[in-house]
Write a protein that holds these residues in place. Structure first.
Motif, mmCIF file in Angstrom:
data_model
loop_
_atom_site.group_PDB
_atom_site.id
_atom_site.type_symbol
_atom_site.label_atom_id
_atom_site.label_comp_id
_atom_site.label_asym_id
_atom_site.label_seq_id
_atom_site.Cartn_x
_atom_site.Cartn_y
_atom_site.Cartn_z
ATOM 1 N N SER A 89 -1.806 4.052 1.337
ATOM 2 C CA SER A 89 -1.747 4.125 -0.118
ATOM 3 C C SER A 89 -2.065 5.520 -0.645
ATOM 4 O O SER A 89 -1.463 5.977 -1.623
ATOM 5 C CB SER A 89 -2.731 3.123 -0.734
ATOM 6 N N ASN A 90 -2.981 6.209 0.025
ATOM 7 C CA ASN A 90 -3.515 7.460 -0.512
ATOM 8 C C ASN A 90 -2.950 8.721 0.119
ATOM 9 O O ASN A 90 -3.270 9.829 -0.338
ATOM 10 C CB ASN A 90 -5.041 7.470 -0.360
ATOM 11 N N ALA B 46 0.833 -1.204 0.000
ATOM 12 C CA ALA B 46 0.000 0.000 0.000
ATOM 13 C C ALA B 46 0.868 1.256 0.000
ATOM 14 O O ALA B 46 0.579 2.227 -0.710
ATOM 15 C CB ALA B 46 -0.925 -0.008 1.217
ATOM 16 N N MET C 270 -8.667 -1.656 7.762
ATOM 17 C CA MET C 270 -8.834 -1.507 6.313
ATOM 18 C C MET C 270 -8.591 -0.065 5.879
ATOM 19 O O MET C 270 -7.916 0.195 4.877
ATOM 20 C CB MET C 270 -10.229 -1.970 5.892
ATOM 21 N N ALA C 271 -9.133 0.868 6.654
ATOM 22 C CA ALA C 271 -8.959 2.281 6.315
ATOM 23 C C ALA C 271 -7.497 2.696 6.427
ATOM 24 O O ALA C 271 -7.032 3.559 5.667
ATOM 25 C CB ALA C 271 -9.826 3.145 7.231
ATOM 26 N N ASN D 201 -5.680 1.738 3.328
ATOM 27 C CA ASN D 201 -6.044 2.702 2.288
ATOM 28 C C ASN D 201 -5.319 4.027 2.486
ATOM 29 O O ASN D 201 -4.857 4.648 1.521
ATOM 30 C CB ASN D 201 -7.557 2.942 2.291
ATOM 31 N N ALA E 24 -7.091 7.547 8.939
ATOM 32 C CA ALA E 24 -7.938 6.357 9.020
ATOM 33 C C ALA E 24 -8.889 6.442 10.207
ATOM 34 O O ALA E 24 -10.075 6.108 10.101
ATOM 35 C CB ALA E 24 -7.073 5.110 9.120
#
Length: 268
Positions: A252-253, A38, A245-246, A249, A231
């Motif tokens: 990655s973001n 990620a 999960m957040a 993400n 997150a």
């Protein structure tokens, strides 16, 4: 060290896509691999003593984690560590649970004695027990302790001749002379198994692209902590499962604007 350094190092990780060789524990392998992917790094988990020297040689960084140690794995860590040393590959060591059992403590001390460790990352109790200081530990979690964590970090860095990262409510990174405190992160990180182990591997990814390892560690801590805050802002009311999960993400973001706005690092 400032947020501009953090941003440039994070961008370099994403551009270079460094290979991070992990000899880590069975509890966190999948989460560590996904977290590194990620972020923008390339994870590999190679454990067999027959191949670890070759894998360490071509990696951008080697991460050694004793979370679920056994005799064969320790042997592989020593082989990989020495190969990394010979090939000038940074070695990041996570002494998970040092102090909890005699075997675990002695293994951690054996590794730092026989391998030239570039960085050690742990909680206060783990780092303290590696250098022979008393600090309560419960399983793999640090006890409250009554010591000065800042002084402990500096003492460990000087005694071990390496960069020391002690994580907790605030994170400390020091080479014994220059010290940074990072005020990023979120308590939900403590509710997801493997977030500390993933952090050690993320530090490895940053160390693979930044030769100033003190700055690499600080940049990794800020980036990781900011991702956790992002997150948590979206999932804190849902609990740790949604947060996990957040968080992947967010790794990655995460963008330079996030670090500019939320990054909090100071030299002390």
């Amino acid at each position: 060290m400032n947020v501009l350094n953090v941003i440039s190092t994070l961008e370099k990780v994403r551009q270079v896509n460094p290979l991070v060789h992990n000899i880590t524990n069975v509890v966190v392998t999948n989460f560590t691999a996904n977290g590194l992917l990620a972020l923008g790094a390339s994870p590999v988990m190679a454990y067999a003593k027959e191949e670890v020297a070759d894998m360490a040689k071509i990696a951008g960084a080697l991460v050694l984690n004793i979370g679920t140690l056994n005799e064969m794995e320790v042997e592989a860590m020593l082989i990989a560590g020495k190969s990394a040393n010979e090939n000038k590959v940074p070695v990041i060591f996570d002494p998970v649970g040092a102090g909890a059992t005699l075997y675990r403590t002695e293994t951690a001390r054996k590794i730092v004695k026989e391998v030239n460790i570039s960085m050690i990352r742990g909680n206060a109790a783990e780092v303290a027990n590696v250098i022979g200081e008393n600090w309560d530990i419960k399983g793999v979690d640090a006890g409250e302790g009554n010591g000065d964590v800042l002084m402990l970090a500096k003492k460990a860095a000087q005694q071990l001749g390496t960069i020391v990262v002690i994580t907790g409510k605030d994170d400390i990174v020091t080479d014994g002379q220059t010290t940074y405190v990072i005020h990023n992160g979120h308590p939900l990180l403590t509710k997801v198994t493997g977030t500390g182990c993933l952090l050690t591997s993320v530090i490895g990814a940053f160390a693979a692209v930044e030769s100033n390892l003190l700055n690499a560690a600080a940049a990794a801590l800020v980036s990781y902590g900011v991702a956790a805050e992002i997150a948590a802002s979206k999932t804190a009311h849902d609990g740790p499962g949604s947060f996990q999960m957040a968080f992947l993400n967010a790794l990655s973001n995460i963008q330079k604007e996030d670090i500019s706005e939320l990054g909090r690092v100071e030299q002390v």
